[in-house]
Design a protein around this motif. Structure first.
Motif, short mmCIF file in Angstrom:
data_model
loop_
_atom_site.label_atom_id
_atom_site.label_comp_id
_atom_site.label_asym_id
_atom_site.label_seq_id
_atom_site.Cartn_x
_atom_site.Cartn_y
_atom_site.Cartn_z
N VAL A 250 -12.16 9.53 -3.82
CA VAL A 250 -10.20 9.25 -3.39
C VAL A 250 -9.51 10.70 -4.00
CG1 VAL A 250 -10.42 7.19 -2.60
CG2 VAL A 250 -8.65 7.58 -4.46
N THR A 251 -8.43 11.16 -3.79
CA THR A 251 -7.49 11.76 -3.90
C THR A 251 -6.55 11.04 -4.65
OG1 THR A 251 -6.36 12.73 -2.10
CG2 THR A 251 -8.28 13.72 -3.14
N LEU A 252 -5.67 9.79 -3.93
CA LEU A 252 -4.38 9.42 -4.45
C LEU A 252 -4.39 8.42 -4.53
CD1 LEU A 252 -2.50 11.09 -0.89
CD2 LEU A 252 -2.78 11.98 -3.96
N LEU A 253 -3.77 7.75 -5.32
CA LEU A 253 -3.71 6.42 -5.49
C LEU A 253 -3.53 5.35 -4.36
CD1 LEU A 253 -2.10 6.26 -9.12
CD2 LEU A 253 -4.46 5.83 -8.33
N GLU A 254 -2.59 6.00 -3.18
CA GLU A 254 -1.81 5.76 -1.98
C GLU A 254 -3.28 5.01 -1.44
OE1 GLU A 254 1.64 7.47 -3.22
OE2 GLU A 254 -0.97 8.15 -3.54
N ASN A 255 -4.06 5.79 -1.29
CA ASN A 255 -5.04 5.51 -0.10
C ASN A 255 -6.31 4.09 -1.22
OD1 ASN A 255 -5.64 9.02 -0.80
ND2 ASN A 255 -5.44 7.78 1.34
N ILE A 256 -6.04 4.10 -2.02
CA ILE A 256 -6.39 2.64 -2.77
C ILE A 256 -5.60 1.92 -2.55
CG2 ILE A 256 -7.38 1.67 -5.07
CD1 ILE A 256 -7.86 4.50 -5.62
N VAL A 257 -4.20 1.31 -2.40
CA VAL A 257 -3.61 0.89 -2.20
C VAL A 257 -3.21 0.04 -0.39
CG1 VAL A 257 -0.72 -0.04 -2.30
CG2 VAL A 257 -2.03 0.92 -4.00
N GLN A 258 -3.55 1.09 0.01
CA GLN A 258 -3.63 0.70 1.62
C GLN A 258 -5.21 0.81 2.01
OE1 GLN A 258 -4.26 4.40 3.62
NE2 GLN A 258 -2.63 3.62 5.06
N HIS A 259 -5.69 0.76 0.85
CA HIS A 259 -7.53 -0.18 1.78
C HIS A 259 -7.61 -1.14 1.24
CE1 HIS A 259 -11.88 -0.27 1.75
NE2 HIS A 259 -11.98 -0.80 0.57
N ILE A 260 -6.71 -1.23 0.24
CA ILE A 260 -7.28 -3.09 -0.37
C ILE A 260 -5.81 -4.27 0.12
CG2 ILE A 260 -6.26 -4.26 -1.89
CD1 ILE A 260 -6.42 -1.97 -4.36
N VAL A 261 -4.59 -3.60 0.84
CA VAL A 261 -3.80 -4.54 1.61
C VAL A 261 -4.53 -4.37 3.42
CG1 VAL A 261 -1.39 -4.15 2.64
CG2 VAL A 261 -2.06 -3.45 0.47
N LEU A 262 -5.03 -3.39 3.86
CA LEU A 262 -5.99 -3.63 5.00
C LEU A 262 -7.18 -4.71 5.23
CD1 LEU A 262 -4.75 0.16 6.80
CD2 LEU A 262 -4.22 -2.38 7.10
N VAL B 32 1.00 3.33 -8.39
CA VAL B 32 1.46 2.71 -7.51
C VAL B 32 2.15 1.37 -6.85
CG1 VAL B 32 0.91 3.43 -5.11
CG2 VAL B 32 0.57 5.18 -5.93
N CYS B 33 2.80 1.14 -6.40
CA CYS B 33 2.84 -0.39 -5.80
C CYS B 33 3.44 -0.77 -4.95
CB CYS B 33 4.19 -0.86 -7.03
SG CYS B 33 3.44 -0.49 -8.49
N PHE B 34 2.93 -1.71 -4.17
CA PHE B 34 2.97 -1.45 -2.41
C PHE B 34 2.79 -3.59 -2.24
CE2 PHE B 34 1.90 -2.65 1.97
CZ PHE B 34 3.03 -1.62 2.30
N SER B 35 3.76 -3.95 -1.71
CA SER B 35 4.14 -5.18 -0.79
C SER B 35 4.30 -5.28 0.44
CB SER B 35 5.53 -6.18 -2.27
OG SER B 35 5.00 -6.06 -3.17
N THR B 36 3.72 -6.19 0.68
CA THR B 36 3.91 -7.01 2.40
C THR B 36 4.64 -7.95 2.06
OG1 THR B 36 2.44 -7.83 2.50
CG2 THR B 36 2.55 -5.29 3.17
N PRO B 37 5.76 -8.56 2.97
CA PRO B 37 5.86 -9.88 3.25
C PRO B 37 4.91 -10.62 4.12
CG PRO B 37 6.98 -8.39 4.70
CD PRO B 37 5.85 -7.58 3.94
N GLY B 38 4.81 -11.86 4.02
CA GLY B 38 4.05 -12.53 4.54
C GLY B 38 4.66 -13.24 5.74
N ALA B 39 3.85 -13.90 6.52
CA ALA B 39 4.09 -14.65 7.58
C ALA B 39 5.02 -16.04 7.33
CB ALA B 39 3.18 -15.30 8.84
N ARG B 40 6.16 -15.86 7.56
CA ARG B 40 7.42 -17.47 7.85
C ARG B 40 5.95 -18.47 8.33
NH1 ARG B 40 12.68 -16.36 6.59
NH2 ARG B 40 12.86 -13.93 6.99
N SER B 41 6.66 -19.16 7.06
CA SER B 41 6.02 -20.65 7.65
C SER B 41 6.96 -21.29 8.41
CB SER B 41 6.31 -21.59 6.52
OG SER B 41 8.15 -22.25 5.76
N LYS B 42 6.29 -22.39 9.16
CA LYS B 42 7.07 -23.02 10.32
C LYS B 42 7.96 -23.31 9.77
CE LYS B 42 2.08 -23.35 12.53
NZ LYS B 42 0.98 -23.63 12.77
N GLU B 43 8.27 -24.40 8.64
CA GLU B 43 9.46 -24.85 8.27
C GLU B 43 10.26 -23.84 8.12
OE1 GLU B 43 8.19 -27.34 4.99
OE2 GLU B 43 6.73 -28.57 5.72
N ALA B 44 10.29 -23.18 7.46
CA ALA B 44 11.51 -21.73 7.69
C ALA B 44 12.54 -21.78 8.84
CB ALA B 44 11.21 -20.18 6.92
#
Length: 108
Positions: free
Chosen positions: A53-65, A96-108
């Motif tokens: 792959v050419t970009l670190l972003e491609n690796i990050v995207q693969h992992i997150v998906l 390259v760093c990337f974070s996604t928020p998780g689903a909120r718990s039902k109590e939040a």
């Protein structure tokens, strides 16, 4: 992990050393903590660099998906560092760093 990652043809010939930081967090009650399969997670890291792959972003995207495909409610944080990239200087790493928020718990 050694992988063929980079924009330059020489990087595809010699490869690069990569470091990963991956965090997967799933909302849960303390009495019913989910099992995060880290053996599977490591296989995702391996598959993310199985082909050049050419970009670190491609690796990050693969992992997150992949993580969201298995753990849809997970908060995911991924950092990929290419050690000593060939950029004409003494550079320890490019990352390259990337974070996604998780689903909120039902109590939040």
């Amino acid at each position: 992990m050694h992988a063929d990652v980079g924009l330059y043809s020489q990087e595809m010939k010699t490869g690069n050393e990569l470091e990963f930081d991956v965090s997967v967090s799933v909302p849960a009650e303390i009495g019913a903590l989910p099992l995060i399969n880290y053996e599977w997670l490591y296989s995702v890291l391996q598959s993310s660099v199985a082909v050049p792959v050419t970009l670190l972003e491609n690796i990050v995207q693969h992992i997150v998906l992949a993580v969201h495909g298995t753990y849809p409610e997970a908060a995911v944080s991924v950092s990929v560092r290419k050690l000593h990239p060939p950029m004409g200087g003494n550079i320890e790493a490019a990352s390259v760093c990337f974070s996604t928020p998780g689903a909120r718990s039902k109590e939040a």
